[in-house]
Write a protein that holds these residues in place. Structure first.
Motif, PDB file in Angstrom:
ATOM      1  N   HIS A 441      73.626 -42.820  53.022  1.00 58.09           N
ATOM      2  CA  HIS A 441      73.138 -41.746  53.877  1.00 58.09           C
ATOM      3  C   HIS A 441      74.315 -41.065  54.576  1.00 58.09           C
ATOM      4  CE1 HIS A 441      68.859 -42.739  53.477  1.00 58.09           C
ATOM      5  NE2 HIS A 441      69.239 -44.024  53.494  1.00 58.09           N
ATOM      6  N   SER A 442      74.048 -39.914  55.132  1.00 60.12           N
ATOM      7  CA  SER A 442      75.091 -39.106  55.757  1.00 60.12           C
ATOM      8  C   SER A 442      74.879 -39.017  57.259  1.00 60.12           C
ATOM      9  CB  SER A 442      75.071 -37.694  55.151  1.00 60.12           C
ATOM     10  OG  SER A 442      75.764 -36.777  55.951  1.00 60.12           O
ATOM     11  N   ASN A 444      75.190 -36.365  58.804  1.00 57.82           N
ATOM     12  CA  ASN A 444      74.520 -35.080  59.025  1.00 57.82           C
ATOM     13  C   ASN A 444      73.121 -35.042  58.427  1.00 57.82           C
ATOM     14  OD1 ASN A 444      76.549 -33.714  60.508  1.00 57.82           O
ATOM     15  ND2 ASN A 444      77.753 -33.520  58.626  1.00 57.82           N
ATOM     16  N   GLU A 445      72.670 -36.190  57.950  1.00 57.73           N
ATOM     17  CA  GLU A 445      71.301 -36.266  57.441  1.00 57.73           C
ATOM     18  C   GLU A 445      70.324 -36.280  58.611  1.00 57.73           C
ATOM     19  OE1 GLU A 445      68.684 -39.272  54.601  1.00 57.73           O
ATOM     20  OE2 GLU A 445      70.882 -39.208  54.446  1.00 57.73           O
ATOM     21  N   VAL A 446      69.231 -35.569  58.426  1.00 64.58           N
ATOM     22  CA  VAL A 446      68.254 -35.387  59.494  1.00 64.58           C
ATOM     23  C   VAL A 446      67.133 -36.407  59.355  1.00 64.58           C
ATOM     24  CG1 VAL A 446      66.555 -33.790  60.477  1.00 64.58           C
ATOM     25  CG2 VAL A 446      68.774 -32.948  59.706  1.00 64.58           C
ATOM     26  N   THR A 485      70.000 -35.301  63.594  1.00 68.78           N
ATOM     27  CA  THR A 485      70.887 -35.935  62.622  1.00 68.78           C
ATOM     28  C   THR A 485      71.247 -37.347  63.087  1.00 68.78           C
ATOM     29  OG1 THR A 485      72.898 -35.139  63.691  1.00 68.78           O
ATOM     30  CG2 THR A 485      71.899 -33.702  62.011  1.00 68.78           C
ATOM     31  N   ARG A 700      78.153 -35.009  54.301  1.00 70.98           N
ATOM     32  CA  ARG A 700      77.464 -33.950  53.577  1.00 70.98           C
ATOM     33  C   ARG A 700      76.047 -33.764  54.112  1.00 70.98           C
ATOM     34  NH1 ARG A 700      77.339 -38.492  50.515  1.00 70.98           N
ATOM     35  NH2 ARG A 700      75.409 -39.042  49.397  1.00 70.98           N
ATOM     36  N   THR A 701      75.540 -32.547  53.920  1.00 68.31           N
ATOM     37  CA  THR A 701      74.165 -32.232  54.282  1.00 68.31           C
ATOM     38  C   THR A 701      73.330 -32.254  53.020  1.00 68.31           C
ATOM     39  OG1 THR A 701      74.869 -30.851  56.128  1.00 68.31           O
ATOM     40  CG2 THR A 701      72.639 -30.514  55.308  1.00 68.31           C
ATOM     41  N   SER A 703      70.080 -31.358  50.847  1.00 68.08           N
ATOM     42  CA  SER A 703      68.930 -30.462  50.785  1.00 68.08           C
ATOM     43  C   SER A 703      68.044 -30.875  49.627  1.00 68.08           C
ATOM     44  CB  SER A 703      69.376 -29.011  50.607  1.00 68.08           C
ATOM     45  OG  SER A 703      70.035 -28.555  51.766  1.00 68.08           O
ATOM     46  N   PRO A 753      66.847 -29.299  54.614  1.00 70.33           N
ATOM     47  CA  PRO A 753      67.643 -30.530  54.736  1.00 70.33           C
ATOM     48  C   PRO A 753      66.763 -31.765  54.582  1.00 70.33           C
ATOM     49  CG  PRO A 753      68.212 -28.991  56.469  1.00 70.33           C
ATOM     50  CD  PRO A 753      66.996 -28.431  55.797  1.00 70.33           C
ATOM     51  N   SER A 756      64.374 -33.535  57.276  1.00 67.93           N
ATOM     52  CA  SER A 756      63.831 -32.616  58.277  1.00 67.93           C
ATOM     53  C   SER A 756      62.317 -32.605  58.201  1.00 67.93           C
ATOM     54  CB  SER A 756      64.391 -31.215  58.076  1.00 67.93           C
ATOM     55  OG  SER A 756      64.086 -30.719  56.784  1.00 67.93           O
TER      56      SER A 756
END
Length: 832
Positions: A441-442, A444-446, A485, A700-701, A703, A753, A756
């Motif tokens: 996971h990142s 910046n992951e929501v 995030t 990374r984000t 999508s 994202p 989200s």
């Protein structure tokens, strides 16, 4: 030679033999059959524990001993002491072969025939033998009762014991030189209490004077003590048996009995021409004036480093390298004469102790308050500082005075003299963060971090899926959470955010990842894992948390805490201290991403208050922690050189620290005063390097395509959206031509994202579709629209005669969703 000695000895002890009914020839035979070899083991010597100063010099923290002794060489003993021993105890020492027959006969006659007071009559060699035998017996004893019995047996003034002692003395004289025997005697002799050997006695009774620097009157006074160590000791001025009841010109003369014995020794030294008349005259006039320097014994004498010292003690007690059993290890510590050089940094230790002294009281009438501070070195496991807000004591009388004193080290595990641990609160979240990165996971992951009353089922590969009805944590700032995030969840320490992250992970795996950072429960039981433990409900020792943060700072190299750098035996050889067992247990990519987020904690998040107060500034990571009802508050963080954990908490009880004040300061914010005070010293001394850049994959984000759920039921839409990795929210009803309850649209649609929240809207059934009436006659069109819409007609010029009278257009157009009753305008073709 031995037979001749037997004859002499038997002649000397004939009065005693006669009383016992033993024939002289039997005595000779018995003497011949006695063992003549005495193995002289290493003397019991005190163990000293040191800290090293910045300039390389050492500072004694504490000592451990059964017998306060420091063995010294022949050259390091004053000639006055050597001469005083011989003159006072055995004037013919350098002439006989181990036994002073004349003195022995006199003693035996007085003791056994005339029934007078027990007489010594023993040579220095015999006294040395007796002391060796006593030490051997005491060393083998396992209890105080056994020790007392062993001493009584080894010193019982019976003829057979004296014969054995004499036989061994003769054997000793064959093997060792007179100088070696005298040196051994001076090193082993008792000087009252737990003081043994001339060096310890000199330092104890005369203010730290080493044995080689003893003055004449001091040496004679010390050698007076060995004649009767308890009677003649010089640290009890009120002892009546030592002359406190004696008055000269109306004044009490302390140590009068010792002085009398000292003066006898001075007389003997003069008689045998060991000193001059001038030396004698000066010494005899000098009063006995001890300057007691209490030896450092036990960790209480380590003052502000006492709890660190106690951790050193338990490190030895728990390590089989120092003995098979704890009893063996205790004997080594109290008798082995070790010099233990510790990892303690005195500068950091003083900073930690000072911070606790200034900000956290030892006790408070409203709360059983505890405060701790511990610092470790990343990459080595070396404990640099350890302090708490109490005074260390093992004394039951002091402990009974109140909770200013404790023997419990709040920083450490239960088996190391510590407590059963404390909940670390949100500082524990870093292990969920680690597992999050580890699983791909990142930051910046929501995630959908909105508060909910039922979080549903959590994955737990250890125990199967787990649900926690009623588990509904709130965020510290209140509110109902949000869509955030992982990075924001970290720097703002959002509880709902980390629970949402845990929903996407495996609770068992989070616990396993915590273990790779060295995390374990302080009471030794198995580490718990559940949704609640994500927020820090396991009871952990502060030292363990500091080591985990050090593991992040060391790029995933995790070490066990160590407090000993070097151990030197009294003979100069070394013992191997316990290893930190440092190992790369965590992927550096994981710790780099963690450090990225934890630096944001310090620059813009909950750790900012600590960061801003630390000077000089170097790159630092950190994480705050607050437990339920603010019963404990923590600050943990690190530079690349030093990791520090501080905390203020309830030792017992449940008092809210946000409602508690010390010197007008809210107890809950004291962590942000202590941590900078310590880390400012650490940064100034050690500096700090930059942390590695986070791998792009962890930033990374993501999508993903939002599923097309138009026309689906709300339940079908939720399943499709959540299966695609999004959060789901109901947007409510909206005007639509679709049947009521069917999904009409989502926001956002297309791509969004991952993680989200996708909001789905449903139809209220209030719209109808506009039919296609173009090409119909005006009458047919009106007939089709009648009853659903109101119709307005307008003329539209056409050039084709065939289109005259037919509908050329409609507004709204065909297929449009229109509310029933709305006006529809149709254009009728007219010849133009």
């Amino acid at each position: 030679m031995s037979a001749g000695a037997a004859v002499l000895v038997t002649a000397a002890v004939t009065p005693a033999l006669a009383v016992s009914g033993m024939a002289a020839t039997s005595g000779i035979n018995m003497f011949e059959n006695l063992p003549s070899y005495l193995e002289i083991d290493e003397l019991a010597q005190k163990t000293d524990v040191f800290a090293t100063r910045s300039d390389g010099t050492t500072q004694l923290l504490a000592s451990f001993f059964d017998q306060d002794r420091e063995e010294v060489t022949w050259e390091n003993i004053s000639q006055y002491a050597k001469d005083a021993a011989v003159a006072g105890e055995d004037p013919r020492f350098f002439e006989h072969g181990g036994i002073d027959v004349q003195g022995t006969a006199r003693a035996m006659l007085t003791t056994y025939v005339l029934k007078g007071d027990t007489q010594g009559g023993s040579s220095i060699t015999q006294q040395y033998v007796k002391n060796v035998l006593v030490q051997k017996a005491e060393l083998e004893a396992k209890t105080e009762e056994e020790k007392e019995a062993a001493y009584a047996e080894a010193t019982d003034p019976t003829p057979d014991r004296k014969l054995k002692e004499m036989r061994l003395a003769i054997g000793l004289e064959k093997k060792y030189s007179k100088d070696d025997i005298l040196k051994g005697y001076l090193n082993i002799a008792g000087f009252g209490g737990r003081v043994y050997g001339i060096q310890a006695a000199s330092q104890y009774y005369f203010g730290g004077v080493p044995a080689k620097d003893l003055k004449l009157e001091q040496a004679a006074a010390l050698l007076a003590i060995v004649n009767n160590p308890e009677k003649f000791r010089l640290d009890k001025p009120d002892s009546e048996t030592n002359g406190a009841a004696t008055k000269v010109k109306g004044k009490v003369v302390p140590y009068a009995a010792t002085k009398e014995r000292r003066d006898y020794i001075l007389d003997s030294m003069l008689k045998y021409k060991k000193i001059t008349k001038e030396e004698y005259d000066a010494a005899i006039k000098t009063p006995i004036a001890p300057a007691i320097k209490t030896p450092s014994t036990g960790c209480s004498t380590a003052k502000d480093a006492a709890f660190f010292c106690d951790y050193v003690y338990w490190t030895v007690m728990n390590n089989e390298a120092f003995g098979k059993t704890q009893e063996d290890r205790k004997k080594l510590l109290s008798r082995g004469g070790l010099d233990i050089y510790t990892t303690l940094d005195l500068d950091l230790q003083h900073a930690a102790a000072d911070a606790l002294y200034r900000f956290v009281p030892q006790s408070d009438p409203n709360i059983d308050v505890g405060g701790t501070a511990v610092s470790v070195q990343p990459g080595t496991g070396r404990v640099l500082a350890m302090s708490q807000n109490k005074s260390f004591s093992n004394d039951s009388e002091e402990l009974a005075k109140g909770n200013n004193f404790t023997a419990v080290n709040y920083n450490t595990d239960l088996e190391y003299g510590g407590s059963s641990g404390f909940q670390p609160g949100s500082t524990y979240k870093i292990f969920t963060l680690a597992e999050w990165i580890k699983e791909g996971h990142s930051l910046n992951e929501v995630v959908d971090a909105r508060r909910r009353s039922d979080w549903g089922s959590f994955n737990d590969s250890c125990n199967g899926p787990q649900s926690y009805p009623g588990f509904s944590p709130v965020n510290d700032e209140g509110g109902n959470g949000g869509v955030w995030t992982a990075l924001k969840n970290t720097y703002d320490s959002e509880n709902t955010g980390f629970i949402a992250m845990a929903k996407k992970l495996d609770l068992c795996a989070i616990g396993a990842t915590a273990k790779t950072f060295g995390i374990h429960r302080a009471d030794g039981t198995e580490l718990l894992h559940s949704a609640a433990t994500v927020l820090g409900t396991n009871e952990i020792a502060p030292l363990t948390m500091a080591e985990a943060f050090a593991g992040v700072a060391a790029n995933g190299t995790v070490c066990k805490p160590i407090v000993i750098d070097k151990i030197v035996k009294h003979d100069g050889t070394a013992l191997t201290p316990p290893s930190a067992e440092c190992a790369q247990t965590v992927d550096p990519k994981v710790t780099a991403a963690m450090a990225y987020a934890m630096q944001r904690v310090m620059s813009q998040g909950t750790g900012g208050q600590s960061n801003r107060a630390t000077y000089p500034q170097v790159p630092m990571i950190g994480k705050t922690g607050t437990t339920d009802n603010a019963e404990a508050t923590w600050m943990s963080g690190a530079s690349t050189k030093v990791a520090t954990t501080v905390g203020v908490f309830n030792v017992t009880g449940h008092v809210n620290l946000r409602n508690t004040f010390f010197n007008s300061t809210q107890a809950a914010v004291i962590r942000h005063q202590m941590w900078p005070a310590i880390m400012s010293v650490a940064n100034a001394k050690y500096g700090g390097d930059g942390f590695p850049d986070a791998d792009p994959s962890s930033l990374r984000t993501f999508s993903a395509a939002v599923p097309d759920v138009r026309g689906k039921s709300l339940e079908e839409a939720q399943d499709l959206i959540e299966d695609a990795g999004f959060g789901f929210a109901k947007g409510g009803a909206q005007d639509s031509e679709l049947p009521a309850g069917q999904v009409t649209s989502t926001n956002p649609s297309g791509n969004a994202p991952r993680g989200s929240v996708i909001t789905a809207y449903t139809s209220n059934g209030a719209m109808v579709l506009m039919p296609d009436v173009v090409g119909l006659s005006e009458a047919d069109a009106k007939n089709q629209l009648k009853g659903t819409f109101s119709v307005k007609t307008v003329n539209v010029a056409v050039s084709d005669p065939g289109k005259v009278g037919l509908v050329q257009s409609s507004d709204p157009g065909a297929g449009a969703a229109v509310k029933p009753g709305s006006q529809v305008t149709i254009g009728i073709g007219k010849a133009g």
